[in-house]
Design an enzyme around this catalytic site. Structure first.
Site, mmCIF file in Angstrom:
data_model
loop_
_atom_site.group_PDB
_atom_site.id
_atom_site.type_symbol
_atom_site.label_atom_id
_atom_site.label_comp_id
_atom_site.label_asym_id
_atom_site.label_seq_id
_atom_site.Cartn_x
_atom_site.Cartn_y
_atom_site.Cartn_z
ATOM 1 N N TYR A 36 -10.577 58.322 -19.564
ATOM 2 C CA TYR A 36 -9.156 58.658 -19.566
ATOM 3 C C TYR A 36 -8.615 58.619 -20.993
ATOM 4 O O TYR A 36 -9.340 58.382 -21.950
ATOM 5 C CB TYR A 36 -8.392 57.739 -18.627
ATOM 6 C CG TYR A 36 -8.739 57.956 -17.176
ATOM 7 C CD1 TYR A 36 -8.489 59.175 -16.559
ATOM 8 C CD2 TYR A 36 -9.355 56.951 -16.422
ATOM 9 C CE1 TYR A 36 -8.820 59.385 -15.226
ATOM 10 C CE2 TYR A 36 -9.688 57.155 -15.092
ATOM 11 C CZ TYR A 36 -9.415 58.378 -14.496
ATOM 12 O OH TYR A 36 -9.751 58.585 -13.180
ATOM 13 N N ARG A 83 -8.705 47.177 -19.479
ATOM 14 C CA ARG A 83 -10.017 47.589 -18.969
ATOM 15 C C ARG A 83 -10.651 48.550 -19.964
ATOM 16 O O ARG A 83 -10.015 49.519 -20.395
ATOM 17 C CB ARG A 83 -9.860 48.270 -17.603
ATOM 18 C CG ARG A 83 -11.149 48.836 -17.005
ATOM 19 C CD ARG A 83 -10.818 49.535 -15.688
ATOM 20 N NE ARG A 83 -11.920 50.286 -15.137
ATOM 21 C CZ ARG A 83 -12.830 49.797 -14.303
ATOM 22 N NH1 ARG A 83 -12.771 48.533 -13.940
ATOM 23 N NH2 ARG A 83 -13.788 50.560 -13.824
ATOM 24 N N GLY A 174 -15.844 46.706 -6.149
ATOM 25 C CA GLY A 174 -15.192 47.922 -5.691
ATOM 26 C C GLY A 174 -15.704 48.407 -4.357
ATOM 27 O O GLY A 174 -15.030 48.305 -3.336
ATOM 28 N N ARG A 175 -16.924 48.921 -4.342
ATOM 29 C CA ARG A 175 -17.438 49.580 -3.141
ATOM 30 C C ARG A 175 -17.522 48.636 -1.947
ATOM 31 O O ARG A 175 -17.160 49.025 -0.830
ATOM 32 C CB ARG A 175 -18.805 50.198 -3.445
ATOM 33 C CG ARG A 175 -18.714 51.495 -4.230
ATOM 34 C CD ARG A 175 -20.027 51.898 -4.848
ATOM 35 N NE ARG A 175 -20.317 51.075 -6.027
ATOM 36 C CZ ARG A 175 -21.397 51.227 -6.796
ATOM 37 N NH1 ARG A 175 -22.294 52.150 -6.482
ATOM 38 N NH2 ARG A 175 -21.588 50.474 -7.846
#
Length: 218
Positions: A36, A83, A174-175
């Site tokens: 990003y 992050r 996360g997952r």
């Protein structure tokens, strides 16, 4: 981006952070990873600028420093985390020179260290490796690690291993959390986990996000 657009972007980041805190969020995490905008400024492959925001590692870190500093001043550094994902390629944001990576992220964290941020979150395939641990030293604060999609799924055993080895203060998951709405209870009790359905990741609807089953009531 022009320098005027960079200044406007800093203001936009600050406005978003203020709104989050006004909405009773405990804090904000600034996303300087995953290809990003902030990550693009850090990467020599993406950042081809020749002004004060490009070229040297110090200049490429400048925009991130300005964003994080402004947000910390606006909402309190104790409410702010950052992050980053050094060496993790997303899109065309490549960081293949370890010396440059260390110089860039090292100068970034040297400048942010005095702020006293809540934490640094690092996405890297080797969270216990030399690079991440050196960045931890340069940050001198709480570290959250995440091996990400390229480093294998974080399991309960892997999370415990990283914590017990002293590689981090916390581990991001996360997952497993997507597939298990009661993941904390499952990990605490040693219960089996739901099977992931990766074909539904990043889907447009609730399927694969809100329809995973809870543990049966005892």
């Amino acid at each position: 981006m022009t320098t005027a657009e960079i200044r406007a972007a800093v203001e936009d980041f600050v406005a978003a952070a203020r709104r989050a805190v006004e909405a009773v969020a405990d804090g904000v995490e600034i996303h300087g990873a995953n290809g990003y905008l902030l990550h693009q400024f850090l990467s020599p492959a993406a950042n081809l600028r020749t002004d004060g925001y490009g070229g040297s590692p110090h200049n490429r870190a400048r925009f991130v420093v300005e964003v994080v500093t402004a947000i910390a001043q606006a909402v309190g550094a104790e409410r702010v985390g950052l992050r980053i994902s050094p060496e993790v390629a997303f899109g065309d944001v490549f960081e293949t020179d370890r010396d440059d990576v260390l110089a860039t992220y090292g100068t970034l964290l040297d400048q942010l260290r005095p702020l006293g941020l809540a934490y640094l979150s690092v996405l890297h395939t080797e969270p216990g490796g030399d690079l991440v641990q050196e960045l931890r030293r340069r940050f001198d604060g709480k570290l959250i690690v995440n091996s990400g999609p390229f480093g294998g799924q974080i399991t309960r055993e892997r999370a415990l291993e990283l914590i017990e080895a002293g590689h981090a203060d916390a581990v991001a998951v996360g997952r497993a959390l997507i597939a298990n709405p009661d993941l904390v209870a499952r990990w605490q009790g040693g219960h089996p986990e739901n099977e992931l359905r990766p074909e539904l990741f990043y889907g447009p609807g609730a399927e694969g996000y809100t329809d995973y089953p809870f543990l049966e009531a005892a």
